[in-house]
Design a protein around this motif. Structure first.
Motif, PDB file in Angstrom:
ATOM      1  N   VAL A 117       0.860  -1.174   0.230  1.00 26.98           N
ATOM      2  CA  VAL A 117      -0.082   0.739   0.265  1.00 26.98           C
ATOM      3  C   VAL A 117       1.239   1.000  -0.365  1.00 26.98           C
ATOM      4  O   VAL A 117       1.749   1.524   0.774  1.00 26.98           O
ATOM      5  N   LEU A 118       0.420   2.400  -0.693  1.00 24.80           N
ATOM      6  CA  LEU A 118       1.085   2.666  -1.164  1.00 24.80           C
ATOM      7  C   LEU A 118       0.358   4.637  -0.491  1.00 24.80           C
ATOM      8  O   LEU A 118      -0.472   5.073  -0.531  1.00 24.80           O
ATOM      9  N   LEU A 119       1.360   5.023   1.046  1.00 29.83           N
ATOM     10  CA  LEU A 119       0.646   6.050   1.450  1.00 29.83           C
ATOM     11  C   LEU A 119       1.342   7.533   1.303  1.00 29.83           C
ATOM     12  O   LEU A 119       2.762   7.876   1.088  1.00 29.83           O
ATOM     13  N   LYS A 120      -0.424   8.597   1.019  1.00 28.24           N
ATOM     14  CA  LYS A 120       0.500   9.941   1.195  1.00 28.24           C
ATOM     15  C   LYS A 120       0.046  10.360   2.216  1.00 28.24           C
ATOM     16  O   LYS A 120      -1.157  10.350   3.251  1.00 28.24           O
ATOM     17  N   ASN A 121       1.444  10.785   3.668  1.00 31.14           N
ATOM     18  CA  ASN A 121       1.288  10.849   4.996  1.00 31.14           C
ATOM     19  C   ASN A 121       0.430  12.749   4.846  1.00 31.14           C
ATOM     20  O   ASN A 121       1.248  13.265   4.480  1.00 31.14           O
ATOM     21  N   LEU A 122      -0.248  12.727   5.871  1.00 28.32           N
ATOM     22  CA  LEU A 122      -0.939  13.687   6.010  1.00 28.32           C
ATOM     23  C   LEU A 122      -0.882  13.914   7.578  1.00 28.32           C
ATOM     24  O   LEU A 122      -0.515  15.359   7.506  1.00 28.32           O
ATOM     25  N   TYR A 123      -0.386  13.403   8.445  1.00 28.69           N
ATOM     26  CA  TYR A 123      -0.064  14.221   9.469  1.00 28.69           C
ATOM     27  C   TYR A 123       0.515  12.721  11.033  1.00 28.69           C
ATOM     28  O   TYR A 123       0.029  11.704  10.701  1.00 28.69           O
ATOM     29  N   LEU A 124       1.887  13.294  11.426  1.00 25.95           N
ATOM     30  CA  LEU A 124       2.793  12.789  11.941  1.00 25.95           C
ATOM     31  C   LEU A 124       2.376  12.421  13.322  1.00 25.95           C
ATOM     32  O   LEU A 124       2.718  13.518  14.047  1.00 25.95           O
ATOM     33  N   SER A 125       2.473  11.495  14.260  1.00 25.56           N
ATOM     34  CA  SER A 125       2.372  11.923  15.964  1.00 25.56           C
ATOM     35  C   SER A 125       3.562  11.559  16.587  1.00 25.56           C
ATOM     36  O   SER A 125       4.694  10.569  15.807  1.00 25.56           O
ATOM     37  N   CYS A 126       3.666  12.910  16.889  1.00 22.02           N
ATOM     38  CA  CYS A 126       5.373  12.327  18.485  1.00 22.02           C
ATOM     39  C   CYS A 126       4.715  11.673  19.482  1.00 22.02           C
ATOM     40  O   CYS A 126       3.817  12.490  20.089  1.00 22.02           O
ATOM     41  N   ASP A 127       5.878  11.411  20.269  1.00 16.91           N
ATOM     42  CA  ASP A 127       4.965  10.693  21.452  1.00 16.91           C
ATOM     43  C   ASP A 127       6.173  10.759  21.919  1.00 16.91           C
ATOM     44  O   ASP A 127       7.427  10.766  21.634  1.00 16.91           O
ATOM     45  N   PRO A 128       6.351  10.208  23.338  1.00 18.09           N
ATOM     46  CA  PRO A 128       7.295  10.431  23.826  1.00 18.09           C
ATOM     47  C   PRO A 128       8.144   9.016  24.241  1.00 18.09           C
ATOM     48  O   PRO A 128       9.828   8.251  24.625  1.00 18.09           O
ATOM     49  N   TYR A 129       7.239   8.033  23.978  1.00 15.14           N
ATOM     50  CA  TYR A 129       8.279   6.475  23.728  1.00 15.14           C
ATOM     51  C   TYR A 129       9.132   6.392  22.596  1.00 15.14           C
ATOM     52  O   TYR A 129      10.205   5.535  22.430  1.00 15.14           O
ATOM     53  N   PHE A 130       9.251   7.588  21.573  1.00 13.43           N
ATOM     54  CA  PHE A 130      10.462   7.893  20.738  1.00 13.43           C
ATOM     55  C   PHE A 130      11.535   7.887  21.309  1.00 13.43           C
ATOM     56  O   PHE A 130      12.525   7.472  20.281  1.00 13.43           O
ATOM     57  N   ARG A 131      11.308   8.419  22.463  1.00 14.01           N
ATOM     58  CA  ARG A 131      12.663   8.906  23.063  1.00 14.01           C
ATOM     59  C   ARG A 131      13.312   7.054  23.700  1.00 14.01           C
ATOM     60  O   ARG A 131      14.557   7.634  22.737  1.00 14.01           O
ATOM     61  N   ALA A 132      12.682   6.036  24.207  1.00 17.84           N
ATOM     62  CA  ALA A 132      13.423   5.180  24.267  1.00 17.84           C
ATOM     63  C   ALA A 132      14.076   4.368  22.772  1.00 17.84           C
ATOM     64  O   ALA A 132      14.490   3.493  22.815  1.00 17.84           O
ATOM     65  N   LEU A 133      13.122   5.074  21.883  1.00 17.63           N
ATOM     66  CA  LEU A 133      13.856   4.254  20.277  1.00 17.63           C
ATOM     67  C   LEU A 133      15.147   4.811  19.512  1.00 17.63           C
ATOM     68  O   LEU A 133      15.520   4.928  18.488  1.00 17.63           O
ATOM     69  N   MET A 134      15.759   6.128  19.921  1.00 18.27           N
ATOM     70  CA  MET A 134      16.349   6.997  19.552  1.00 18.27           C
ATOM     71  C   MET A 134      17.898   6.014  20.171  1.00 18.27           C
ATOM     72  O   MET A 134      19.162   6.309  19.930  1.00 18.27           O
ATOM     73  N   ILE A 135      17.775   5.196  21.703  1.00 17.19           N
ATOM     74  CA  ILE A 135      19.250   4.947  22.068  1.00 17.19           C
ATOM     75  C   ILE A 135      19.709   3.696  21.010  1.00 17.19           C
ATOM     76  O   ILE A 135      18.650   3.161  20.503  1.00 17.19           O
ATOM     77  N   LYS A 136      20.893   3.142  21.829  1.00 17.65           N
ATOM     78  CA  LYS A 136      21.007   2.210  20.646  1.00 17.65           C
ATOM     79  C   LYS A 136      20.405   1.073  21.477  1.00 17.65           C
ATOM     80  O   LYS A 136      20.488   0.705  22.982  1.00 17.65           O
ATOM     81  N   PRO A 137      19.769   0.024  20.523  1.00 18.52           N
ATOM     82  CA  PRO A 137      19.437  -1.226  21.258  1.00 18.52           C
ATOM     83  C   PRO A 137      20.070  -2.172  22.096  1.00 18.52           C
ATOM     84  O   PRO A 137      21.159  -2.297  21.979  1.00 18.52           O
ATOM     85  N   ASP A 138      19.343  -2.315  22.884  1.00 14.29           N
ATOM     86  CA  ASP A 138      19.795  -3.370  23.895  1.00 14.29           C
ATOM     87  C   ASP A 138      18.808  -5.053  23.991  1.00 14.29           C
ATOM     88  O   ASP A 138      17.442  -4.230  23.984  1.00 14.29           O
ATOM     89  N   HIS A 139      19.830  -5.039  23.319  1.00 14.47           N
ATOM     90  CA  HIS A 139      18.541  -6.718  22.609  1.00 14.47           C
ATOM     91  C   HIS A 139      18.149  -7.761  23.923  1.00 14.47           C
ATOM     92  O   HIS A 139      17.382  -8.308  24.151  1.00 14.47           O
ATOM     93  N   SER A 140      18.709  -6.921  25.064  1.00 15.35           N
ATOM     94  CA  SER A 140      18.438  -8.257  25.906  1.00 15.35           C
ATOM     95  C   SER A 140      16.551  -7.112  26.751  1.00 15.35           C
ATOM     96  O   SER A 140      16.319  -8.261  27.090  1.00 15.35           O
ATOM     97  N   ILE A 141      16.299  -6.442  26.505  1.00 14.42           N
ATOM     98  CA  ILE A 141      15.241  -5.509  26.500  1.00 14.42           C
ATOM     99  C   ILE A 141      14.091  -5.807  25.531  1.00 14.42           C
ATOM    100  O   ILE A 141      14.827  -5.405  24.465  1.00 14.42           O
ATOM    101  N   LYS A 142      13.198  -6.237  25.838  1.00 11.22           N
ATOM    102  CA  LYS A 142      12.334  -6.568  24.906  1.00 11.22           C
ATOM    103  C   LYS A 142      11.623  -5.284  24.920  1.00 11.22           C
ATOM    104  O   LYS A 142      10.693  -4.769  26.157  1.00 11.22           O
TER     105      LYS A 142
END
Length: 356
Positions: free
Chosen positions: A53-78
């Motif tokens: 499916v090809l999407l044309k994005n209209l609105y994007l959500s800024c969410d606090p959980y983004f911060r946890a996704l910006m760090i180097k991943p720790d594969h021991s934490i799910k």
């Protein structure tokens, strides 16, 4: 590809403006941690038989959980989401229009909400995370807020976790945010007494005058949070909706009533610390038989029909107010994201990308 203009009606390939993560982030995010790129080109035709499916994005959500996704991943934490990859677009919740489709459940022109990339156009085969917009009589942006992740988070975290009763005393931290503003209003609709905390006079005014909280205070102006809570809750707190963490949680634990419930949605004060603050008053959990439970919005997705049935009439009859902080254009993405972690936004932070 430099001569290709996405405004040309006959064009099949266009430049795709994207917001990329430059590198893994340590400490508070900065605008320089992100890159706006136009190097990527994308076809406006979905490959045959790809189920894409090809999407044309209209609105994007800024969410606090983004911060946890910006760090180097720790594969021991799910975690519910995989970490962002440096050099690739961020991803999150958005509202989009289907431009082309090879999937039987979606057709050209459909409006959808769900997981998408931080880019102008997204080609995806992950259609299990896309939902059709069922009601177009409300603002489309609401589907990344009150009718989307923020809404179901507030609804499930308050009603399913806390089981509120009429006349109970409810405290909401970070109460002027996307989720907190809804929890407070849900509490009022239930017949509860509700107080919220926020980090500015403007936000406190919003809580009392716009969202109809019974009272609110600026935690930055309080030298003693325990004393502040005793002032606003002389009879104690029955329900605490936790968005803040740290010293606030420590103070709340001392002021909970017997059989109180704490719903742990987030801890915005802790996300950018290399070493999180300790909590010292946990003995109140057993002294007062307190239930404290963390949750993920995903566990409440099955409640969406019930949630929509509850919330839509309240929106349409103006019994629920929802404030949005809308940044214009992909270029504003870095500023909007960084501001989220300094409390600059008032209400739900999102980025407007394009009109239908």
């Amino acid at each position: 590809m430099s001569g290709i203009d996405k405004s040309a009606a006959e064009a099949e390939v266009v430049r795709n403006k994207q917001l990329l993560l430059k590198d893994h982030v340590i400490g508070f995010p900065k605008e320089s941690d992100f890159i706006i790129s136009t190097e990527n080109a994308i076809s406006l035709n979905v490959p045959e038989n790809s189920k894409g499916v090809l999407l044309k994005n209209l609105y994007l959500s800024c969410d606090p959980y983004f911060r946890a996704l910006m760090i180097k991943p720790d594969h021991s934490i799910k975690t519910p989401f995989p970490a962002f990859t440096p050099g690739l677009p961020l991803y999150g919740y958005g509202v989009a229009k289907v431009l082309d489709s090879e999937h039987q459940n979606f057709k050209k022109g459909d409006l959808v909400w769900g997981t998408t990339g931080w880019e102008e156009y997204t080609l995806t085969t992950q259609t299990n995370s896309l939902f059709k917009v069922e009601n177009t009589n409300v603002h489309l942006s609401y589907y990344v807020g009150i009718l989307g992740l923020a809404g179901i988070t507030a609804y499930g975290g308050f009603f399913d976790v806390c089981h509120p009763k009429k006349r109970e005393k409810v405290f909401v931290s970070a109460a002027a945010g996307a989720v907190g503003q809804l929890v407070g209003q849900f509490a009022k609709l239930t017949g509860c007494y509700v107080v919220g905390s926020a980090g500015s006079k403007e936000k406190v005014d919003h809580l009392k005058n716009k969202f109809r909280f019974d009272d609110a205070f600026n935690y930055k102006e309080e030298d003693d949070l325990d004393a502040a809570l005793k002032r606003y809750f002389p009879e104690g707190i029955d329900i605490y909706f936790e968005n803040f963490g740290g010293k606030m949680l420590d103070a709340v634990l001392q002021n909970m009533n017997m059989n109180g419930r704490i719903s742990v949605c987030g801890m915005i004060s802790q996300y950018n610390l290399e070493k999180t603050e300790g909590v010292h008053n946990l003995m109140w959990l057993f002294y007062k038989r307190i239930t404290m439970r963390g949750f993920s919005a995903f566990e409440f997705y099955h409640l969406f029909p019930k949630f929509a049935e509850f919330v839509l009439p309240h929106i349409q009859e103006n019994r629920l107010i929802y404030v949005e902080d809308i940044a214009e254009g992909m270029e504003s993405g870095p500023s909007a994201l960084v501001g989220l972690f300094s409390g600059r936004n008032v209400g739900k932070q999102l980025v407007f990308v394009a009109r239908e």
